[in-house]
Design a protein around this motif. Structure first.
Motif, PDB file in Angstrom:
ATOM      1  N   VAL A 104       0.845  -1.196   0.000  1.00  0.00           N
ATOM      2  CA  VAL A 104       0.000   0.000   0.000  1.00  0.00           C
ATOM      3  C   VAL A 104       0.885   1.251   0.000  1.00  0.00           C
ATOM      4  N   LEU A 105       1.956   1.207   0.778  1.00  0.00           N
ATOM      5  CA  LEU A 105       2.875   2.339   0.831  1.00  0.00           C
ATOM      6  C   LEU A 105       3.559   2.568  -0.514  1.00  0.00           C
ATOM      7  N   ALA A 106       3.903   1.492  -1.203  1.00  0.00           N
ATOM      8  CA  ALA A 106       4.525   1.621  -2.521  1.00  0.00           C
ATOM      9  C   ALA A 106       3.587   2.316  -3.503  1.00  0.00           C
ATOM     10  N   ILE A 107       2.290   2.006  -3.408  1.00  0.00           N
ATOM     11  CA  ILE A 107       1.317   2.703  -4.260  1.00  0.00           C
ATOM     12  C   ILE A 107       1.334   4.197  -3.945  1.00  0.00           C
ATOM     13  N   GLY A 108       1.389   4.532  -2.660  1.00  0.00           N
ATOM     14  CA  GLY A 108       1.430   5.932  -2.264  1.00  0.00           C
ATOM     15  C   GLY A 108       2.637   6.655  -2.815  1.00  0.00           C
ATOM     16  N   MET A 109       3.789   6.002  -2.805  1.00  0.00           N
ATOM     17  CA  MET A 109       5.000   6.616  -3.348  1.00  0.00           C
ATOM     18  C   MET A 109       4.895   6.813  -4.853  1.00  0.00           C
ATOM     19  N   GLY A 110       4.347   5.814  -5.535  1.00  0.00           N
ATOM     20  CA  GLY A 110       4.152   5.945  -6.974  1.00  0.00           C
ATOM     21  C   GLY A 110       3.216   7.098  -7.318  1.00  0.00           C
ATOM     22  N   LEU A 111       2.192   7.294  -6.484  1.00  0.00           N
ATOM     23  CA  LEU A 111       1.255   8.394  -6.716  1.00  0.00           C
ATOM     24  C   LEU A 111       1.921   9.751  -6.504  1.00  0.00           C
ATOM     25  N   LEU A 112       2.847   9.843  -5.529  1.00  0.00           N
ATOM     26  CA  LEU A 112       3.565  11.105  -5.327  1.00  0.00           C
ATOM     27  C   LEU A 112       4.444  11.429  -6.528  1.00  0.00           C
ATOM     28  N   ILE A 113       5.101  10.424  -7.072  1.00  0.00           N
ATOM     29  CA  ILE A 113       5.923  10.636  -8.273  1.00  0.00           C
ATOM     30  C   ILE A 113       5.051  11.161  -9.411  1.00  0.00           C
ATOM     31  N   ALA A 114       3.886  10.536  -9.586  1.00  0.00           N
ATOM     32  CA  ALA A 114       2.979  10.973 -10.650  1.00  0.00           C
ATOM     33  C   ALA A 114       2.483  12.397 -10.416  1.00  0.00           C
ATOM     34  N   ALA A 115       2.209  12.744  -9.149  1.00  0.00           N
ATOM     35  CA  ALA A 115       1.744  14.096  -8.833  1.00  0.00           C
ATOM     36  C   ALA A 115       2.811  15.131  -9.160  1.00  0.00           C
ATOM     37  N   ASP A 116       4.053  14.861  -8.735  1.00  0.00           N
ATOM     38  CA  ASP A 116       5.136  15.809  -9.005  1.00  0.00           C
ATOM     39  C   ASP A 116       5.353  16.001 -10.504  1.00  0.00           C
ATOM     40  N   LEU A 117       5.330  14.911 -11.247  1.00  0.00           N
ATOM     41  CA  LEU A 117       5.529  15.013 -12.698  1.00  0.00           C
ATOM     42  C   LEU A 117       4.381  15.787 -13.353  1.00  0.00           C
ATOM     43  N   THR A 118       3.178  15.614 -12.829  1.00  0.00           N
ATOM     44  CA  THR A 118       2.036  16.356 -13.366  1.00  0.00           C
ATOM     45  C   THR A 118       2.193  17.850 -13.118  1.00  0.00           C
ATOM     46  N   PHE A 119       2.569  18.224 -11.890  1.00  0.00           N
ATOM     47  CA  PHE A 119       2.800  19.637 -11.586  1.00  0.00           C
ATOM     48  C   PHE A 119       3.913  20.223 -12.461  1.00  0.00           C
ATOM     49  N   ALA A 120       4.948  19.428 -12.708  1.00  0.00           N
ATOM     50  CA  ALA A 120       6.105  19.926 -13.450  1.00  0.00           C
ATOM     51  C   ALA A 120       5.848  20.028 -14.947  1.00  0.00           C
ATOM     52  N   MET A 121       5.108  19.078 -15.503  1.00  0.00           N
ATOM     53  CA  MET A 121       5.030  18.950 -16.962  1.00  0.00           C
ATOM     54  C   MET A 121       3.709  19.403 -17.573  1.00  0.00           C
ATOM     55  N   MET A 122       2.638  19.467 -16.790  1.00  0.00           N
ATOM     56  CA  MET A 122       1.335  19.824 -17.350  1.00  0.00           C
ATOM     57  C   MET A 122       0.997  21.268 -16.973  1.00  0.00           C
ATOM     58  N   PRO A 123       0.970  22.188 -17.917  1.00  0.00           N
ATOM     59  CA  PRO A 123       0.760  23.599 -17.587  1.00  0.00           C
ATOM     60  C   PRO A 123      -0.706  23.928 -17.316  1.00  0.00           C
TER      61      PRO A 123
END
Length: 404
Positions: free
Chosen positions: A290-309
């Motif tokens: 469950v924690l690994a899913i949470g970490m993967g979601l944080l990576i996706a969130a950061d990439l979304t903030f960085a790459m999607m204007p």
């Protein structure tokens, strides 16, 4: 190897949770309504009205959380030594309540810093004893669900607070200090509920007595599995800087000042929706998965903030950020309760919060420096990279917690 199963979210399952868990959740709900009414507007107030820089915001947010974390260490250890949790929780919630009027009265940045720090001291005094109290009240087979429910109710308060702030900003023509005044009432409701509804469980006579708080022998007795949880939590926290930067990202992408609290509303709606199911899921399968899913979601969130204007990218990132919180924060608490000796749970939660508090200080200052030098994109890409490091750290942690 354990497999995932859909979490059981029916009413019967909820009724199995002790009343004290529900009461603590309601206390958290009301205090978070109060706190988030203020915190949703404070970064913009500091920058737009008081003239603070992004680095100043990062330092204030990081230092405030670090002070809370240091205080949690001592209050948690003190609760182990006293064998009492509730009295410290009452003191902590009470201190946070009585300092709320400072925010609307503050004439300078210095006053706001002082108010923020005193508020966080209150959070520190209550934090570890409250988490240890949940671990004491919750049956072992419902531990993840208990922490998940507390996180859900806490987070409902965290999105109701900004939502109320949005309404009040509209009704008061963006009068931020007046909104701060309205935040006082729910804080005192929280203290009243804690005093009247939350029990203090009796300490088992079979448990070893803690002779003095924070002695080296007890820290060693916490054990390697607990320290492995703390190590991964510290790296993960470095990737999860203050949510003030989510607010500033939305503002930079064009969100109107009066609607800025919606940022925390969106994030916390998804956090609240995810926290209880994630806790139940962690009771039925490996918490580390469950924690690994949470970490993967944080990576996706950061990439979304960085790459999607634009604001579409902001709100997509906020949704992912909220779900990642639901899949990580309560699970870390459950892991601490799983691995720490019962009579040292207060110390264990305090130590976890001290180390992650130092990490959030470093993360927030780093985020502010990156923002001022290379922009928002660099800040979020750095967060994604650190989250990847934390995800890799789950492999040795799994071997520590589940030896062959």
């Amino acid at each position: 190897m354990a497999k995932f199963a859909l979490p059981n979210l029916n009413r019967g399952h909820l009724r199995r949770l002790p009343r004290g868990i529900w009461a603590l959740g309601l206390v958290s709900l009301w205090m978070d309504i109060s706190s988030e009414m203020i915190h949703a507007l404070l970064p913009i107030y500091l920058v737009s009205v008081m003239g603070a820089s992004m680095v100043t915001v990062g330092v204030i947010e990081g230092m405030a959380e670090a002070i809370a974390a240091i205080t949690k260490l001592f209050s948690g250890a003190l609760s182990d030594w006293l064998g009492k949790r509730k009295i410290l929780a009452v003191i902590g919630y009470g201190l946070a309540a009585v300092t709320k009027p400072i925010f609307p009265l503050a004439p300078t940045i210095g006053w706001l810093i002082g108010a923020r720090f005193i508020d966080r001291v209150g959070k520190g005094i209550r934090g570890a004893p409250r988490d240890a109290l949940i671990a004491d009240l919750a049956p072992a087979e419902l531990r993840g669900a208990s922490f998940g429910l507390r996180q859900t109710l806490d987070t409902i308060g965290a999105f109701l607070g900004p939502l109320i702030a949005v309404l009040l900003m509209w009704l008061t023509a963006n009068n931020i200090p007046l909104v701060f005044w309205f935040a006082i009432l729910p804080a005192f409701i929280a203290v009243t509920l804690l005093i009247t509804l939350v029990p203090e469980p009796e300490r088992s006579k079979d448990l070893p007595k803690v002779k003095s708080p924070l002695n080296l022998r007890d820290l060693r007795h916490l054990g390697a599995p607990f320290w492995s949880v703390v190590a991964v939590a510290a790296v993960f926290t470095l990737a999860r800087f203050s949510e003030a930067f989510l607010i500033l990202k939305a503002h930079a992408e064009g969100a109107p000042t009066g609607l800025i609290p919606i940022v925390l509303v969106v994030m916390n709606v998804f956090y609240a929706l995810a926290a209880y199911p994630a806790g139940v899921l962690s009771d039925g399968t490996s918490r580390l998965r469950v924690l690994a899913i949470g970490m993967g979601l944080l990576i996706a969130a950061d990439l979304t903030f960085a790459m999607m204007p634009g604001l579409i990218g902001v709100f997509a990132g906020l949704a992912l950020w909220g779900v990642h919180m639901g899949f990580s924060q309560g699970v870390f608490s459950s892991l601490v309760a799983d691995t720490a000796p019962t009579h040292l749970r207060g110390t264990a939660f305090g130590m976890l919060n001290l180390i992650t508090g130092v990490a959030i200080l470093l993360a927030s200052v780093l985020a502010g420096l990156l923002w001022d030098t290379v922009g928002a994109q660099g800040t979020f890409l750095a967060g994604a990279a650190l989250a990847c490091v934390a995800l890799v750290g789950l492999m040795p942690m799994h071997r520590m917690l589940h030896p062959a």
